[in-house]
Motif scaffolding. Structure first.
Motif, PDB file in Angstrom:
ATOM      1  N   GLN A  61      -7.396  -1.864   2.690  1.00 15.25           N
ATOM      2  CA  GLN A  61      -6.725  -1.573   1.426  1.00 15.25           C
ATOM      3  C   GLN A  61      -7.537  -2.125   0.257  1.00 15.25           C
ATOM      4  OE1 GLN A  61      -2.735  -3.127   1.608  1.00 15.25           O
ATOM      5  NE2 GLN A  61      -2.021  -1.554   3.023  1.00 15.25           N
ATOM      6  N   THR A  62      -7.542  -1.373  -0.815  1.00 13.57           N
ATOM      7  CA  THR A  62      -8.209  -1.827  -2.037  1.00 13.57           C
ATOM      8  C   THR A  62      -7.238  -2.651  -2.870  1.00 13.57           C
ATOM      9  OG1 THR A  62      -7.552   0.136  -3.288  1.00 13.57           O
ATOM     10  CG2 THR A  62      -9.593   0.284  -1.993  1.00 13.57           C
ATOM     11  N   ASP A  63      -7.721  -3.142  -4.003  1.00 14.46           N
ATOM     12  CA  ASP A  63      -6.871  -3.942  -4.888  1.00 14.46           C
ATOM     13  C   ASP A  63      -6.051  -3.085  -5.850  1.00 14.46           C
ATOM     14  OD1 ASP A  63      -7.780  -6.264  -3.728  1.00 14.46           O
ATOM     15  OD2 ASP A  63      -9.457  -6.484  -5.141  1.00 14.46           O
ATOM     16  N   ASP A  64      -6.337  -1.797  -5.903  1.00  8.04           N
ATOM     17  CA  ASP A  64      -5.604  -0.916  -6.818  1.00  8.04           C
ATOM     18  C   ASP A  64      -4.193  -0.670  -6.292  1.00  8.04           C
ATOM     19  OD1 ASP A  64      -7.897  -0.685  -8.369  1.00  8.04           O
ATOM     20  OD2 ASP A  64      -8.629   1.025  -7.205  1.00  8.04           O
ATOM     21  N   VAL A  65      -3.235  -0.558  -7.215  1.00  9.73           N
ATOM     22  CA  VAL A  65      -1.844  -0.269  -6.865  1.00  9.73           C
ATOM     23  C   VAL A  65      -1.495   1.099  -7.444  1.00  9.73           C
ATOM     24  CG1 VAL A  65       0.550  -0.989  -7.078  1.00  9.73           C
ATOM     25  CG2 VAL A  65      -1.231  -2.721  -6.854  1.00  9.73           C
ATOM     26  N   ILE A  66      -1.175   2.037  -6.554  1.00  7.82           N
ATOM     27  CA  ILE A  66      -0.841   3.391  -7.012  1.00  7.82           C
ATOM     28  C   ILE A  66       0.653   3.683  -6.873  1.00  7.82           C
ATOM     29  CG2 ILE A  66      -3.143   4.262  -6.460  1.00  7.82           C
ATOM     30  CD1 ILE A  66      -2.015   5.408  -3.881  1.00  7.82           C
ATOM     31  N   GLY A  67       1.399   2.707  -6.436  1.00  6.22           N
ATOM     32  CA  GLY A  67       2.836   2.879  -6.286  1.00  6.22           C
ATOM     33  C   GLY A  67       3.465   1.650  -5.660  1.00  6.22           C
ATOM     34  N   VAL A  68       4.763   1.710  -5.453  1.00  5.41           N
ATOM     35  CA  VAL A  68       5.505   0.613  -4.823  1.00  5.41           C
ATOM     36  C   VAL A  68       6.386   1.202  -3.727  1.00  5.41           C
ATOM     37  CG1 VAL A  68       7.254  -1.175  -5.144  1.00  5.41           C
ATOM     38  CG2 VAL A  68       5.504  -0.828  -6.892  1.00  5.41           C
ATOM     39  N   ILE A  69       6.305   0.603  -2.544  1.00  8.63           N
ATOM     40  CA  ILE A  69       7.124   1.038  -1.407  1.00  8.63           C
ATOM     41  C   ILE A  69       8.299   0.071  -1.249  1.00  8.63           C
ATOM     42  CG2 ILE A  69       7.180   1.454   1.076  1.00  8.63           C
ATOM     43  CD1 ILE A  69       4.222   2.089   0.959  1.00  8.63           C
ATOM     44  N   GLU A  70       9.491   0.623  -1.240  1.00  4.42           N
ATOM     45  CA  GLU A  70      10.691  -0.176  -0.992  1.00  4.42           C
ATOM     46  C   GLU A  70      11.264   0.199   0.371  1.00  4.42           C
ATOM     47  OE1 GLU A  70      15.349  -0.169  -2.229  1.00  4.42           O
ATOM     48  OE2 GLU A  70      13.906   0.273  -3.822  1.00  4.42           O
ATOM     49  N   VAL A  71      11.422  -0.802   1.224  1.00  5.24           N
ATOM     50  CA  VAL A  71      11.984  -0.601   2.560  1.00  5.24           C
ATOM     51  C   VAL A  71      13.295  -1.357   2.630  1.00  5.24           C
ATOM     52  CG1 VAL A  71      11.650  -0.911   5.035  1.00  5.24           C
ATOM     53  CG2 VAL A  71       9.694  -0.329   3.584  1.00  5.24           C
ATOM     54  N   GLU A  72      14.375  -0.643   2.904  1.00  6.79           N
ATOM     55  CA  GLU A  72      15.705  -1.258   2.999  1.00  6.79           C
ATOM     56  C   GLU A  72      16.130  -1.310   4.465  1.00  6.79           C
ATOM     57  OE1 GLU A  72      20.316  -0.578   1.477  1.00  6.79           O
ATOM     58  OE2 GLU A  72      18.652   0.419   0.462  1.00  6.79           O
ATOM     59  N   GLN A  73      16.428  -2.512   4.911  1.00  5.11           N
ATOM     60  CA  GLN A  73      16.802  -2.730   6.313  1.00  5.11           C
ATOM     61  C   GLN A  73      18.231  -3.252   6.381  1.00  5.11           C
ATOM     62  OE1 GLN A  73      14.126  -5.393   8.291  1.00  5.11           O
ATOM     63  NE2 GLN A  73      14.999  -5.083  10.300  1.00  5.11           N
ATOM     64  N   ASP A  74      19.064  -2.605   7.164  1.00  6.27           N
ATOM     65  CA  ASP A  74      20.468  -3.007   7.303  1.00  6.27           C
ATOM     66  C   ASP A  74      20.601  -3.941   8.507  1.00  6.27           C
ATOM     67  OD1 ASP A  74      23.161  -3.296   7.306  1.00  6.27           O
ATOM     68  OD2 ASP A  74      23.659  -1.203   7.653  1.00  6.27           O
ATOM     69  N   ILE A  75      20.979  -5.199   8.231  1.00  6.05           N
ATOM     70  CA  ILE A  75      21.145  -6.188   9.310  1.00  6.05           C
ATOM     71  C   ILE A  75      22.580  -6.694   9.346  1.00  6.05           C
ATOM     72  CG2 ILE A  75      18.722  -6.883   9.331  1.00  6.05           C
ATOM     73  CD1 ILE A  75      19.485  -9.280   7.609  1.00  6.05           C
ATOM     74  N   SER A  76      23.512  -5.838   8.960  1.00  3.15           N
ATOM     75  CA  SER A  76      24.925  -6.247   8.913  1.00  3.15           C
ATOM     76  C   SER A  76      25.450  -6.634  10.292  1.00  3.15           C
ATOM     77  CB  SER A  76      25.778  -5.116   8.325  1.00  3.15           C
ATOM     78  OG  SER A  76      25.376  -4.795   7.017  1.00  3.15           O
TER      79      SER A  76
END
Length: 286
Positions: free
Chosen positions: A195-210
């Motif tokens: 991976q390079t140092d450039d940021v082209i977006g943001v990934i959001e991962v939602e995990q349900d641990i109820s």
């Protein structure tokens, strides 16, 4: 000494002896109640420590799991979607139905069989939802929050949203809820899969641990109930021992009083005999 005075003296002596004999067991009773309260409080503290440690471990592992998944998703999306889309269309526009379907298929293949509730990809500049497994969210602004801002600057971070406690186990109470949202910078990769140092977006991962959180709270409740049951059993046994000992000591005190009464009666008769003998002697020898 009059007879009623002797009886009053014996009653007083009996009360004093009985009180002194039962005093240690009264202290034992007090100690039993105090110990029950202290150990019950310790059981609550122990259950809280166990639950808190298990909760912290679960959250740390969930965050690590989400970050690992997000890194893998970053690699697969960049290799299987970004590069082929740029080559084919010249630019990326997920609003295009074909591009959305291609990206959605890649994401769903990666999340299939995994404990991932939702995946969202944000634009790195305008905080716009470029892609989401929940399609109605696409195109909305400002949903990322502070965590998005940190990830857009290259910092991985997580946030835990939870509700529920021991009271949630009662019927009709609020359901236990816990999700972990992890935000990871979406970076391009080189041919060496770095991976390079450039940021082209943001990934959001939602995990349900109820469910896992509910299992921890149930374990906490079981620890408290087990401690309460053990303490109740020990308290009942100790109470039976104290009651039995009280009865034995009361009988011994009564027996001691009876012997003392007999001894006093014998001494009184002996003194009376001596007095009669002295009077008879004086009468025979004037």
């Amino acid at each position: 000494m009059p007879e009623h005075s002797l009886r009053s003296l014996f009653r007083l002596l009996r009360a004093k002896v009985t009180d002194r004999s039962l005093l240690p067991f009264a202290l034992v009773n007090y100690f039993a109640f105090t110990s029950f309260a202290v150990i019950l409080a310790a059981a609550f503290a122990l259950s809280w420590l166990i639950a808190d440690n298990a909760r912290s471990t679960l959250i740390r592992r969930s965050e690590a799991y989400s970050q690992l998944f997000a890194d893998n998703l970053n690699r697969q999306v960049f290799v299987q979607f970004v590069l082929p889309t740029v080559v084919r269309y010249g630019h990326i526009a997920i609003s295009n139905q074909n591009q959305y379907e291609n990206l959605d298929e890649i994401v769903k293949n990666l999340t299939r069989g995994m404990n991932i509730k939702e995946v969202t990809i944000y634009d790195s500049v305008d905080n716009i939802v470029a892609y989401s497994t929940v399609q109605p969210l696409m195109g909305q602004r400002g949903l990322g929050g502070l965590e998005y801002s940190k990830a857009a600057l290259g910092e991985e971070n997580s946030v835990v949203i939870s509700s529920g406690s021991l009271l949630s186990l009662l019927p009709g109470s609020e359901a236990i809820f816990c999700t972990v949202k992890t935000y990871v910078p979406f970076r391009p990769e080189t041919r060496q899969a770095r991976q390079t140092d450039d940021v082209i977006g943001v990934i959001e991962v939602e995990q349900d641990i109820s469910e896992d959180m509910r299992a921890i709270i149930v374990l906490q409740g079981k620890v408290i109930l087990l401690s309460l049951a053990i303490m109740s059993l020990l308290f009942a046994i100790l109470s039976m021992i104290v009651v039995r000992a009280n009865r034995i000591m009361a009988r011994r005190a009564e027996e001691r009083i009876r012997l003392e009464e007999e001894l006093n009666e014998a001494q009184r008769l002996a003194a009376l005999g001596k007095m009669v003998a002295s009077v008879s002697h004086e009468i025979k020898n004037p």
